[in-house]
Design an enzyme around this catalytic site. Structure first.
Site, PDB file in Angstrom:
ATOM      1  N   ALA A  77      21.315  -6.532   0.553  1.00 22.04           N
ATOM      2  CA  ALA A  77      22.740  -6.775   0.791  1.00 22.04           C
ATOM      3  C   ALA A  77      23.630  -5.678   1.030  1.00 22.04           C
ATOM      4  CB  ALA A  77      23.117  -7.418  -0.537  1.00 22.04           C
ATOM      5  N   TYR A 125      19.363  -3.706  -2.216  1.00 24.14           N
ATOM      6  CA  TYR A 125      19.455  -2.877  -1.148  1.00 24.14           C
ATOM      7  C   TYR A 125      19.763  -3.591   0.298  1.00 24.14           C
ATOM      8  CZ  TYR A 125      17.590   1.019   1.920  1.00 24.14           C
ATOM      9  OH  TYR A 125      17.473   1.846   3.030  1.00 24.14           O
ATOM     10  N   ARG A 141      18.448  16.698   1.567  1.00 22.69           N
ATOM     11  CA  ARG A 141      17.101  16.355   1.611  1.00 22.69           C
ATOM     12  C   ARG A 141      16.853  14.978   2.834  1.00 22.69           C
ATOM     13  NH1 ARG A 141      15.019  12.474  -2.213  1.00 22.69           N
ATOM     14  NH2 ARG A 141      16.727  12.243  -3.691  1.00 22.69           N
ATOM     15  N   LYS A 148      22.818  -2.951   2.624  1.00 24.63           N
ATOM     16  CA  LYS A 148      22.678  -2.464   4.057  1.00 24.63           C
ATOM     17  C   LYS A 148      23.152  -3.390   5.274  1.00 24.63           C
ATOM     18  CE  LYS A 148      20.910   1.606   3.170  1.00 24.63           C
ATOM     19  NZ  LYS A 148      21.649   2.845   3.612  1.00 24.63           N
ATOM     20  N   ILE A 178      10.596   5.084   6.983  1.00 26.66           N
ATOM     21  CA  ILE A 178      10.574   6.487   7.686  1.00 26.66           C
ATOM     22  C   ILE A 178       9.946   7.161   6.524  1.00 26.66           C
ATOM     23  CG2 ILE A 178      11.981   8.401   8.433  1.00 26.66           C
ATOM     24  CD1 ILE A 178      12.336   5.967  10.203  1.00 26.66           C
TER      25      ILE A 178
END
Ligand code: NAP
Length: 244
Positions: free
Chosen positions: A157, A155, A15, A159, A188
């Protein structure tokens, strides 16, 4: 580079952004191994969609945060496809909260999927690529990893870690004919961002291009990086200008 006939592994591909990447690869004639942790039904639907473009598509249930699960999955992919030329590490999760309310398990879960998952899959698939002396890897990071984001210490950290991993892999594997790049999306429209309020939102006002991105915007950048030969260690923002 022509992607026709190449074999691709895309994680989190049943997905959202991952599915669009798989579809765009299929449109270019690449075969796709769809790697996901979720429902059989979603994976089956993804296989049907991707194979409707006349390419081979097979789904694999795998938890990218587990080294053992990834090893088993990559062995199965090798059996089914023989070679893997393209890898897209797209699977990711969020467990947002302000740091002082964030549970240790939510910090660990996000690091384990978003960062260790990329390590596990890149290690396993690049072993095949090294033998082939060819590979193209794209990791999905985030502008959160470049700018930071309140409520996302785990999140952001993870990325930011993906960017460091990408550049290190690019340096380690360049001499083997393997490139490794990252795409850093902004906001997005997918299930991941469904709870963001967009009406009269300061979030939208902060995006120079004035709208959230679509999955197609990210997939286009991924396919571009998979098709190039002389770009490695790059981080390509697909964010409407938010992090410039
Ligand atoms: P999504 O719709 O929530 O899809 C995430 C996918 O990852 C799902 O297919 C999910 O499987 C899979 N996944 C989650 N944990 C996994 C695990 N342990 N092992 C294997 N697969 C796993 O998210 P998305 O918005 O498409 O995001 C895709 C990537 O883009 C993520 O890395 C995300 O961090 C990044 N990104 C997204 C945005 C955005 O605004 N949407 C912005 C920046 C970066 P299930 O279907 O089973 O849950």
């Amino acid at each position: 580079m022509d992607l026709k006939g190449k074999n691709a592994v895309v994680t989190g591909a049943s997905r959202g952004i991952g599915l669009q990447i798989a579809v765009d690869l299929a449109k270019q004639g690449a075969n796709v191994a769809i790697v996901d942790i979720g429902s059989e039904e979603a994976a089956k639907a993804a296989v049907e969609t991707v194979s409707s473009y006349g390419v081979k598509a097979v789904s694999y249930r795998c938890d990218v945060s587990s080294g053992a699960s990834v090893k088993e999955t990559v062995a199965a992919i090798k059996k089914d496809f023989a070679t893997v030329e393209l890898l897209v590490n797209n699977a990711g999760i969020t467990r947002d909260n302000l740091m002082n309310f964030m549970k240790e398990e939510d910090f660990e879960a996000v690091i384990n999927v978003n960062l260790k998952g990329v390590f596990n899959m890149t290690k396993a698939v690049s072993a095949l690529m090294i033998r082939q002396k060819f590979g193209r890897i794209v990791n999905i990071s985030s502008v959160s990893g470049m700018m930071g984001n309140a409520g996302q210490v785990n999140y952001a950290a993870s990325k930011a870690g993906v960017i460091g991993l990408t550049k290190s892999v690019a340096r380690e594997l360049a001499s083997r004919g393997i490139t490794c790049n990252a795409v850093a999306p902004g906001f997005i429209e997918t299930a991941m961002t469904k709870d963001l309020s967009t009406e009269n939102s300061p979030l939208i006002a902060s995006i120079p291009l004035g709208r959230m991105g679509q999955v197609e915007d990210v997939a286009q950048a991924v396919v571009f990086l998979l098709s190039t030969d002389y770009i490695t260690g790059e981080v390509l923002r697909v964010d409407g200008g938010i992090a410039m």
